[in-house]
Design a protein around this motif. Sequence first.
Motif, PDB file in Angstrom:
ATOM      1  N   MET A   1       0.521  -1.306  -0.045  1.00 35.91           N
ATOM      2  CA  MET A   1       0.143   0.179   0.052  1.00 35.91           C
ATOM      3  C   MET A   1       0.548   1.306   0.567  1.00 35.91           C
ATOM      4  SD  MET A   1      -3.118   0.794   3.039  1.00 35.91           S
ATOM      5  CE  MET A   1      -2.815   2.554   3.150  1.00 35.91           C
ATOM      6  N   VAL A   2       0.375   2.108  -0.728  1.00 38.47           N
ATOM      7  CA  VAL A   2       1.960   3.333  -0.813  1.00 38.47           C
ATOM      8  C   VAL A   2       0.574   4.998  -0.861  1.00 38.47           C
ATOM      9  CG1 VAL A   2       3.045   4.626  -2.198  1.00 38.47           C
ATOM     10  CG2 VAL A   2       3.140   2.423  -2.822  1.00 38.47           C
ATOM     11  N   THR A   3       0.876   5.803  -0.113  1.00 42.17           N
ATOM     12  CA  THR A   3       0.005   6.664  -0.413  1.00 42.17           C
ATOM     13  C   THR A   3       1.404   7.891  -1.022  1.00 42.17           C
ATOM     14  OG1 THR A   3       1.272   7.584   1.406  1.00 42.17           O
ATOM     15  CG2 THR A   3      -0.591   6.764   2.287  1.00 42.17           C
ATOM     16  N   MET A   4       0.245   8.395  -2.020  1.00 43.33           N
ATOM     17  CA  MET A   4       0.517   9.574  -3.447  1.00 43.33           C
ATOM     18  C   MET A   4       0.049  11.036  -2.974  1.00 43.33           C
ATOM     19  SD  MET A   4       1.092   6.188  -6.329  1.00 43.33           S
ATOM     20  CE  MET A   4      -0.204   5.868  -6.352  1.00 43.33           C
ATOM     21  N   GLN A   5       0.936  11.180  -3.958  1.00 50.25           N
ATOM     22  CA  GLN A   5       0.020  12.677  -3.964  1.00 50.25           C
ATOM     23  C   GLN A   5       0.377  12.870  -5.597  1.00 50.25           C
ATOM     24  OE1 GLN A   5       2.692  15.937  -2.236  1.00 50.25           O
ATOM     25  NE2 GLN A   5       1.483  17.301  -2.436  1.00 50.25           N
ATOM     26  N   VAL A   6      -0.681  13.772  -6.151  1.00 50.83           N
ATOM     27  CA  VAL A   6      -0.548  14.161  -7.393  1.00 50.83           C
ATOM     28  C   VAL A   6       0.885  14.967  -7.621  1.00 50.83           C
ATOM     29  CG1 VAL A   6      -1.873  15.399  -9.498  1.00 50.83           C
ATOM     30  CG2 VAL A   6      -3.218  14.029  -7.785  1.00 50.83           C
ATOM     31  N   SER A   7       1.337  15.666  -8.821  1.00 51.40           N
ATOM     32  CA  SER A   7       2.630  15.517  -9.142  1.00 51.40           C
ATOM     33  C   SER A   7       1.995  16.591 -10.576  1.00 51.40           C
ATOM     34  CB  SER A   7       3.928  14.348  -9.438  1.00 51.40           C
ATOM     35  OG  SER A   7       3.438  14.009 -10.578  1.00 51.40           O
ATOM     36  N   LYS A   8       1.477  16.530 -11.117  1.00 52.68           N
ATOM     37  CA  LYS A   8       1.180  17.306 -12.003  1.00 52.68           C
ATOM     38  C   LYS A   8      -0.210  17.261 -12.522  1.00 52.68           C
ATOM     39  CE  LYS A   8       2.761  15.244 -16.682  1.00 52.68           C
ATOM     40  NZ  LYS A   8       3.925  15.567 -17.433  1.00 52.68           N
ATOM     41  N   PRO A   9      -1.204  18.362 -13.068  1.00 55.27           N
ATOM     42  CA  PRO A   9      -1.947  17.810 -13.909  1.00 55.27           C
ATOM     43  C   PRO A   9      -2.562  16.920 -14.216  1.00 55.27           C
ATOM     44  CG  PRO A   9      -1.407  20.382 -13.373  1.00 55.27           C
ATOM     45  CD  PRO A   9      -0.626  19.381 -13.472  1.00 55.27           C
ATOM     46  N   PRO A  10      -4.026  16.951 -14.792  1.00 56.30           N
ATOM     47  CA  PRO A  10      -4.566  15.912 -15.487  1.00 56.30           C
ATOM     48  C   PRO A  10      -4.299  16.517 -17.525  1.00 56.30           C
ATOM     49  CG  PRO A  10      -5.949  16.050 -13.564  1.00 56.30           C
ATOM     50  CD  PRO A  10      -4.921  17.046 -13.767  1.00 56.30           C
ATOM     51  N   TYR A  11      -3.498  15.383 -17.683  1.00 51.24           N
ATOM     52  CA  TYR A  11      -3.117  15.483 -19.083  1.00 51.24           C
ATOM     53  C   TYR A  11      -3.883  14.335 -20.477  1.00 51.24           C
ATOM     54  CZ  TYR A  11       0.436  12.948 -18.350  1.00 51.24           C
ATOM     55  OH  TYR A  11       1.160  11.819 -18.163  1.00 51.24           O
ATOM     56  N   GLN A  12      -3.958  14.928 -21.322  1.00 53.85           N
ATOM     57  CA  GLN A  12      -4.611  13.849 -22.582  1.00 53.85           C
ATOM     58  C   GLN A  12      -3.429  12.157 -22.560  1.00 53.85           C
ATOM     59  OE1 GLN A  12      -7.106  13.784 -23.807  1.00 53.85           O
ATOM     60  NE2 GLN A  12      -7.154  11.879 -24.650  1.00 53.85           N
ATOM     61  N   ASP A  13      -4.113  11.105 -22.202  1.00 52.94           N
ATOM     62  CA  ASP A  13      -3.776   9.991 -22.383  1.00 52.94           C
ATOM     63  C   ASP A  13      -3.217   9.907 -24.017  1.00 52.94           C
ATOM     64  OD1 ASP A  13      -2.906   7.623 -21.820  1.00 52.94           O
ATOM     65  OD2 ASP A  13      -5.004   6.904 -20.999  1.00 52.94           O
TER      66      ASP A  13
END
Length: 79
Positions: A1-13
């Motif tokens: 189990m890992v807690t994570m943080q968003v590192s950059k805004p969403p972008y087109q896959d």
Amino acid sequence: MVTMQVSKPPYQDPPINAAHWLAIDFKPIKTFKTPVSLRQIKAEPTLQSIGLIKQPRLSVIRLSKNEFEKIINLANFKS
């Protein structure tokens, strides 16, 4: 189990040419020694409304502070 943080805004896959498919980059914050199984989460009455129960194929879900703390407690107190 890992807690994570968003590192950059969403972008087109990149591999998928559909506007509703987005990619999000994360950075790990903390790795826990004891994973929490889906079975444990499903057995916890206070977690029945989280997205993971409703759509188990999700890889990222939003949790309330209380839901997050409950899952952390499951990781810390698993025998």
